[in-house]
Scaffold this motif. Structure first.
Motif, PDB file in Angstrom:
ATOM      1  N   ALA A  13      46.041  44.856  39.325  1.00 49.39           N
ATOM      2  CA  ALA A  13      46.063  44.566  37.905  1.00 49.39           C
ATOM      3  C   ALA A  13      44.639  44.421  37.398  1.00 49.39           C
ATOM      4  N   ILE A  14      44.392  44.925  36.214  1.00 52.22           N
ATOM      5  CA  ILE A  14      43.063  44.838  35.621  1.00 52.22           C
ATOM      6  C   ILE A  14      42.971  43.554  34.813  1.00 52.22           C
ATOM      7  N   ALA A  15      41.933  42.762  35.072  1.00 53.22           N
ATOM      8  CA  ALA A  15      41.765  41.490  34.370  1.00 53.22           C
ATOM      9  C   ALA A  15      41.245  41.719  32.952  1.00 53.22           C
ATOM     10  N   GLN A  16      41.544  40.792  32.100  1.00 54.46           N
ATOM     11  CA  GLN A  16      41.072  40.834  30.720  1.00 54.46           C
ATOM     12  C   GLN A  16      40.006  39.754  30.537  1.00 54.46           C
ATOM     13  N   LEU A  17      38.966  40.063  29.789  1.00 55.32           N
ATOM     14  CA  LEU A  17      37.918  39.085  29.526  1.00 55.32           C
ATOM     15  C   LEU A  17      37.445  39.217  28.083  1.00 55.32           C
ATOM     16  N   SER A  18      37.438  38.101  27.376  1.00 50.95           N
ATOM     17  CA  SER A  18      36.967  38.109  25.988  1.00 50.95           C
ATOM     18  C   SER A  18      35.445  38.001  25.967  1.00 50.95           C
ATOM     19  N   VAL A  19      34.812  38.869  25.211  1.00 49.26           N
ATOM     20  CA  VAL A  19      33.352  38.830  25.083  1.00 49.26           C
ATOM     21  C   VAL A  19      33.001  38.901  23.598  1.00 49.26           C
ATOM     22  N   SER A  20      31.826  38.429  23.304  1.00 50.71           N
ATOM     23  CA  SER A  20      31.352  38.508  21.916  1.00 50.71           C
ATOM     24  C   SER A  20      29.935  39.066  21.915  1.00 50.71           C
ATOM     25  N   ALA A  21      29.579  39.724  20.828  1.00 52.92           N
ATOM     26  CA  ALA A  21      28.249  40.319  20.715  1.00 52.92           C
ATOM     27  C   ALA A  21      27.200  39.225  20.663  1.00 52.92           C
ATOM     28  N   ARG A  22      26.041  39.538  21.233  1.00 55.72           N
ATOM     29  CA  ARG A  22      24.917  38.596  21.213  1.00 55.72           C
ATOM     30  C   ARG A  22      23.716  39.343  20.640  1.00 55.72           C
ATOM     31  N   LEU A  23      23.410  39.053  19.375  1.00 61.32           N
ATOM     32  CA  LEU A  23      22.381  39.819  18.676  1.00 61.32           C
ATOM     33  C   LEU A  23      20.979  39.267  18.877  1.00 61.32           C
ATOM     34  N   VAL A  24      20.901  37.983  19.212  1.00 62.66           N
ATOM     35  CA  VAL A  24      19.592  37.346  19.380  1.00 62.66           C
ATOM     36  C   VAL A  24      19.367  37.016  20.845  1.00 62.66           C
ATOM     37  N   ALA A  25      18.173  37.330  21.362  1.00 61.88           N
ATOM     38  CA  ALA A  25      17.843  37.028  22.753  1.00 61.88           C
ATOM     39  C   ALA A  25      16.883  35.846  22.806  1.00 61.88           C
TER      40      ALA A  25
END
Length: 242
Positions: A13-25
């Motif tokens: 089964a393929i796991a799901q992971l929520s990610v969000s964009a990170r515009l500032v480093a």
């Protein structure tokens, strides 16, 4: 001959992971993310430029603790499209041991990747029953396969392994599409004599004059008269000259 088999390597089964964009480093942004319950991460691959993202550390840790662990295939939404990735690397805080950063690499289900798979032995070797010691050279094996064929582990049955016997890479019986990136003759597991027995054998072999001592003594016993005769013959020769 001892045989090894992989565990079930069917499509997992393929796991799901929520990610969000990170515009500032930068460190300031990283601290802000951690205070908000996320950690900085990056996703990259052959067709994916390095993309800064943020993830929930608990979700990542749950994946790392799952059956496949670091070898889990994960579905994420990155750079405006759905992609499959795997955890390439991660780091913890040296004191608090909190997850601090994660690297994800993009994978394709129809392209082979390199992963490390745990190697386990089963059974009790005949050589061990006779007093030998089981020596496992590799705890993990470098494997190449498609992401949907990654085995959980590789098991090798050592029951019929005799003293001084070994199991090499070429004796493994692997699932179709799975290969080990080691030489065919590479020893993976062996049964050796106890250290004290091997030390005694090595000491005996290394002793000065140990090899051929008896023949040398016998030859010396016969050589003495020959030397005596040779000594007596010399004056006779000189006498003849006179």
């Amino acid at each position: 001959m001892s045989a090894a088999t992989t565990s079930d390597s069917s499509t997992s089964a393929i796991a799901q992971l929520s990610v969000s964009a990170r515009l500032v480093a930068g460190k300031g942004e990283a601290k802000r993310l951690r205070r908000s319950g996320q950690v900085p991460a990056v996703a990259y691959g052959k067709t994916l430029a390095a993309t800064p993202i943020a993830v929930a550390p608990k979700e990542v840790i749950n994946i790392l603790k799952s059956e496949h662990g670091k070898n889990t295939v994960i579905r994420v939404q990155v750079a405006g499209s759905e992609r499959l990735v795997m955890i390439r690397d991660y780091s913890y805080h040296p004191v608090r041991r909190d997850l601090e950063h994660v690297d994800f690499v993009e994978v394709k289900l129809d392209e082979e990747i390199d992963v490390d798979i745990p190697l386990f032995t089963t059974g009790k070797a005949e050589g061990v029953v006779k007093g030998g010691i089981l020596r496992q050279v590799y705890r993990t094996l470098p494997v190449r396969c498609r992401p949907d064929r990654i085995p959980l582990k590789i098991e090798v049955d050592v029951t019929s392994l005799e003293l001084n016997g070994h199991i090499s890479t070429q004796q493994l019986q692997l699932a179709e599409g799975v290969s080990v990136r080691l030489p065919a003759e590479q020893t993976l597991v062996s049964v050796v004599a106890p250290e004290k027995d091997r030390s005694a054998e090595e000491a005996a072999a290394a002793a000065p004059g140990a090899a051929g001592a008896a023949p040398a003594a016998a030859a010396g016993g016969k050589a003495a008269p020959a030397a005596k005769d040779a000594k007596a013959a010399a004056p006779a020769k000189d006498a003849k000259k006179k």
